[in-house]
Design a protein around this motif. Structure first.
Motif, PDB file in Angstrom:
ATOM      1  N   UNK A   1      44.508  45.314  96.601  1.00 39.35           N
ATOM      2  CA  UNK A   1      45.161  45.690  97.870  1.00 39.35           C
ATOM      3  C   UNK A   1      45.989  47.003  97.944  1.00 39.35           C
ATOM      4  N   UNK A   2      45.934  47.730  98.675  1.00 44.85           N
ATOM      5  CA  UNK A   2      46.655  49.022  98.853  1.00 44.85           C
ATOM      6  C   UNK A   2      47.112  49.258 100.351  1.00 44.85           C
ATOM      7  N   UNK A   3      48.135  49.833 100.307  1.00 41.77           N
ATOM      8  CA  UNK A   3      48.875  50.485 101.616  1.00 41.77           C
ATOM      9  C   UNK A   3      48.951  52.141 101.593  1.00 41.77           C
ATOM     10  N   UNK A   4      48.869  52.560 102.755  1.00 41.83           N
ATOM     11  CA  UNK A   4      48.695  54.127 102.696  1.00 41.83           C
ATOM     12  C   UNK A   4      49.515  54.555 103.918  1.00 41.83           C
ATOM     13  N   UNK A   5      49.874  55.803 104.070  1.00 43.83           N
ATOM     14  CA  UNK A   5      50.758  56.322 104.965  1.00 43.83           C
ATOM     15  C   UNK A   5      50.362  57.559 105.545  1.00 43.83           C
ATOM     16  N   UNK A   6      50.657  57.835 106.742  1.00 45.53           N
ATOM     17  CA  UNK A   6      50.361  59.120 107.299  1.00 45.53           C
ATOM     18  C   UNK A   6      51.690  59.888 107.738  1.00 45.53           C
ATOM     19  N   UNK A   7      51.514  61.135 107.776  1.00 41.92           N
ATOM     20  CA  UNK A   7      52.891  61.930 108.391  1.00 41.92           C
ATOM     21  C   UNK A   7      53.111  61.731 109.806  1.00 41.92           C
ATOM     22  N   UNK A   8      54.335  61.739 110.237  1.00 47.16           N
ATOM     23  CA  UNK A   8      54.822  61.328 111.434  1.00 47.16           C
ATOM     24  C   UNK A   8      53.912  62.049 112.384  1.00 47.16           C
ATOM     25  N   UNK A   9      53.564  61.556 113.655  1.00 55.47           N
ATOM     26  CA  UNK A   9      52.985  62.246 114.751  1.00 55.47           C
ATOM     27  C   UNK A   9      51.453  62.075 114.599  1.00 55.47           C
ATOM     28  N   UNK A  10      50.814  62.041 113.449  1.00 58.33           N
ATOM     29  CA  UNK A  10      49.500  62.208 113.222  1.00 58.33           C
ATOM     30  C   UNK A  10      48.594  60.492 113.546  1.00 58.33           C
ATOM     31  N   UNK A  11      49.364  59.565 113.566  1.00 58.33           N
ATOM     32  CA  UNK A  11      49.248  58.259 113.717  1.00 58.33           C
ATOM     33  C   UNK A  11      47.697  58.038 114.689  1.00 58.33           C
TER      34      UNK A  11
ATOM     35  N   UNK B   1      45.719  60.389 115.740  1.00 61.36           N
ATOM     36  CA  UNK B   1      44.760  61.498 115.479  1.00 61.36           C
ATOM     37  C   UNK B   1      44.008  61.114 114.355  1.00 61.36           C
ATOM     38  N   UNK B   2      44.557  60.637 113.202  1.00 62.58           N
ATOM     39  CA  UNK B   2      44.037  60.710 111.741  1.00 62.58           C
ATOM     40  C   UNK B   2      44.254  59.362 111.261  1.00 62.58           C
ATOM     41  N   UNK B   3      44.697  58.276 111.879  1.00 63.13           N
ATOM     42  CA  UNK B   3      44.699  56.933 111.064  1.00 63.13           C
ATOM     43  C   UNK B   3      43.478  56.349 110.368  1.00 63.13           C
ATOM     44  N   UNK B   4      42.343  56.593 111.471  1.00 64.77           N
ATOM     45  CA  UNK B   4      41.195  56.214 110.905  1.00 64.77           C
ATOM     46  C   UNK B   4      40.634  57.010 109.717  1.00 64.77           C
ATOM     47  N   UNK B   5      40.589  58.269 109.597  1.00 58.53           N
ATOM     48  CA  UNK B   5      40.348  59.025 108.446  1.00 58.53           C
ATOM     49  C   UNK B   5      41.023  58.550 106.931  1.00 58.53           C
TER      50      UNK B   5
ATOM     51  N   UNK C   1      39.874  55.102 106.060  1.00 56.95           N
ATOM     52  CA  UNK C   1      38.328  55.116 105.335  1.00 56.95           C
ATOM     53  C   UNK C   1      38.364  55.539 104.097  1.00 56.95           C
ATOM     54  N   UNK C   2      39.117  56.353 103.914  1.00 59.65           N
ATOM     55  CA  UNK C   2      39.402  57.052 102.488  1.00 59.65           C
ATOM     56  C   UNK C   2      39.960  55.938 101.415  1.00 59.65           C
ATOM     57  N   UNK C   3      40.805  55.140 101.889  1.00 56.70           N
ATOM     58  CA  UNK C   3      41.366  53.968 100.955  1.00 56.70           C
ATOM     59  C   UNK C   3      40.355  53.019 100.994  1.00 56.70           C
TER      60      UNK C   3
ATOM     61  N   UNK D   1      47.972  47.655 104.691  1.00 54.47           N
ATOM     62  CA  UNK D   1      49.173  48.367 105.741  1.00 54.47           C
ATOM     63  C   UNK D   1      49.056  49.800 105.770  1.00 54.47           C
ATOM     64  N   UNK D   2      49.291  50.095 107.118  1.00 57.14           N
ATOM     65  CA  UNK D   2      49.103  51.508 107.277  1.00 57.14           C
ATOM     66  C   UNK D   2      50.511  51.975 107.969  1.00 57.14           C
ATOM     67  N   UNK D   3      51.140  52.822 107.439  1.00 53.11           N
ATOM     68  CA  UNK D   3      52.492  53.100 107.926  1.00 53.11           C
ATOM     69  C   UNK D   3      52.875  54.591 107.850  1.00 53.11           C
ATOM     70  N   UNK D   4      53.964  55.235 108.775  1.00 51.20           N
ATOM     71  CA  UNK D   4      54.125  56.330 108.662  1.00 51.20           C
ATOM     72  C   UNK D   4      55.156  56.538 107.606  1.00 51.20           C
ATOM     73  N   UNK D   5      54.860  57.869 107.095  1.00 40.76           N
ATOM     74  CA  UNK D   5      55.671  58.408 105.772  1.00 40.76           C
ATOM     75  C   UNK D   5      57.286  58.095 105.713  1.00 40.76           C
ATOM     76  N   UNK D   6      57.850  58.581 106.709  1.00 40.94           N
ATOM     77  CA  UNK D   6      59.095  58.299 106.794  1.00 40.94           C
ATOM     78  C   UNK D   6      59.832  56.810 106.734  1.00 40.94           C
ATOM     79  N   UNK D   7      58.908  55.987 107.210  1.00 43.54           N
ATOM     80  CA  UNK D   7      59.385  54.667 107.378  1.00 43.54           C
ATOM     81  C   UNK D   7      59.092  54.141 105.784  1.00 43.54           C
ATOM     82  N   UNK D   8      57.946  54.772 104.852  1.00 47.70           N
ATOM     83  CA  UNK D   8      57.827  54.266 103.819  1.00 47.70           C
ATOM     84  C   UNK D   8      58.940  54.917 102.851  1.00 47.70           C
ATOM     85  N   UNK D   9      59.394  56.100 102.873  1.00 49.21           N
ATOM     86  CA  UNK D   9      60.392  56.606 102.183  1.00 49.21           C
ATOM     87  C   UNK D   9      61.681  55.579 102.435  1.00 49.21           C
ATOM     88  N   UNK D  10      61.999  55.289 103.527  1.00 48.57           N
ATOM     89  CA  UNK D  10      63.080  54.341 103.805  1.00 48.57           C
ATOM     90  C   UNK D  10      63.171  53.119 103.300  1.00 48.57           C
TER      91      UNK D  10
END
Ligand code: ATP
Length: 278
Positions: free
Chosen positions: A101-111, A113-117, A120-122, A131-140
Motif C-alpha cells: 500500500x502507498x499514498x502519494x501527494x500532489x502540489x496544491x492546484x495541480x490536482x 492536471x496531473x493526478x493521473x500521472x 500511474x507512476x506509483x 490515497x492521493x492527497x495534496x501536499x499541504x494537507x499531507x504536511x498538516x
C-alpha cells in the motif's frame, strides 16, 4: 517566554516523528510489522519513500535525487517509475516483505492536471494506491496546525495552504524554490548548478550565503504576502527542504510581517504526512 512554549508544543509531534524517521533512513531494520504504510513523495529535487509500521511509527525510508518532476508535473514518466520501483525494492529487501500500500501527494492546484500521472507512476512501480492527497494537507497531518499558513518551499515551487479551524481553505503553488536558490549561488560564485546545490545544503555555509540569497528569499516572501493578505493569517509555518536554510525564517518574518516558525527539520514533513494518510 509563552510564545516559545506554544511553538515547542506545536512542533513536538512533528520533531519526534522526523527524528525517528531520520534514525531509520538508510539504516538496518530495527523491527518488523504486520502491515506497512508507504508515503511516496515525488518532488522536483527528491523522490522520498517513507514507510510506517502498524503503529504509524517510521520503520524504513529511502530517497534519491531525481529530476523527473518540474513545477509539480511529471516530465520523465519512465524515469519516475524506475526510481520509485528501485527504492521500493531496496526497502523490500530490508524489510523482507513486499510493500503493497502507498499514498502519494500532489502540489496544491495541480490536482485536475496531473493526478493521473502521479497515480500511474506509483501503480507502475507496483504499489496499490490507497490515497492521493495534496501536499499541504499531507504536511498538516504531521504539523497539526489549526489556523495559519503552511508554506512548503521545495525544490521547484513554493506551495501555500491556508488553514482555518483545522481545514485547508485556500491553496496556491508558485514556481520559485530551492532550484532558484542554487541558480543564484551558481551565478554569484561561478559554480556549476550541482556544486552550488551541494554548497547550499552544507549548514556551515548558511551564514555566508544569507546576503547572497536575501533577494530570492524576499521574492518568496512577496509570494507568501500575495497569497495570505486576503485572509486573516496570523502565523506562517515553514516546511520543505529549502527551509533547512538557517535564518530563512527571520527574513520571511520581517518581509511578511507575520510570525514565522519552522520545525527542527522541515525536510521530511510532507513524505511522512503522506505515509500517515496511507
Ligand atoms: P517540490 O516540493 O518543489 O516538488 P521537493 O519535494 O523535491 O520539490 P524538498 O525535498 O522539500 O523538495 O526540497 C528540496 C530542496 O531543498 C532542494 O532545492 C535542496 O537543494 C534543498 N535543500 C535540501 N537540504 C538543504 C539544506 N540543508 N539547506 C538548504 N537547502 C536544502
Amino acid at each position: 517566554g509563552t510564545k516559545m512554549e506554544t511553538v515547542n508544543t506545536t512542533f513536538q509531534y512533528c520533531d519526534q516523528l522526523v527524528r525517528d524517521f531520520e534514525r531509520v533512513i538508510n539504516k538496518p531494520l530495527l523491527h518488523k510489522s504486520s502491515v506497512y504504510y508507504t508515503g511516496v513523495d515525488l518532488g522536483t529535487a527528491y523522490i522520498v519513500l517513507a514507510v510506517l509500521d502498524e503503529n504509524y511509527q517510521p520503520v524504513a525510508g529511502a530517497y534519491r535525487y531525481a529530476s523527473v518532476v518540474k513545477d509539480g508535473m511529471v516530465v520523465d514518466y519512465i524515469g519516475a517509475i524506475r526510481i520509485v520501483r528501485e527504492l521500493k525494492h531496496e526497502l523490500e529487501q530490508k524489510l523482507g516483505t513486499e510493500l503493497i500500500y502507498a499514498a502519494a501527494a500532489l502540489p496544491p492546484g495541480t490536482f485536475s492536471l496531473d493526478s493521473g500521472a502521479i497515480k500511474h507512476v506509483v501503480e507502475g512501480a507496483g504499489f496499490e494506491i490507497t490515497n492521493l492527497l495534496d501536499e499541504p494537507t499531507a504536511a498538516n497531518a504531521v504539523l497539526k496546525i489549526k489556523d495559519g499558513a503552511i508554506v512548503d518551499i521545495g525544490g521547484g515551487t513554493t506551495g501555500i495552504a491556508i488553514l482555518k479551524d483545522g481545514k485547508v481553505i485556500y491553496v496556491a503553488d508558485e514556481p520559485t524554490g530551492g532550484t532558484h536558490f542554487s541558480l543564484v549561488i551558481a551565478g554569484a560564485y561561478r559554480m556549476s548548478f550541482d556544486q552550488a546545490d551541494q554548497y547550499k545544503r552544507d549548514f556551515k555555509n548558511h551564514r555566508e550565503l544569507m546576503p547572497v540569497l536575501q533577494p530570492v528569499i524576499e521574492k518568496v516572501s512577496s509570494i507568501i504576502s500575495k497569497h495570505t493578505r486576503d485572509f486573516d493569517v496570523k502565523e506562517v509555518y515553514l516546511v520543505g527542504g529549502t527551509c533547512c536554510l538557517q535564518g530563512i525564517e527571520d527574513i520571511i518574518a520581517k518581509k511578511t510581517g507575520l510570525p514565522t516558525f519552522k520545525p527542527q527539520n522541515p525536510m521530511f514533513v510532507t513524505p511522512l504526512g503522506i505515509a500517515l494518510n496511507c
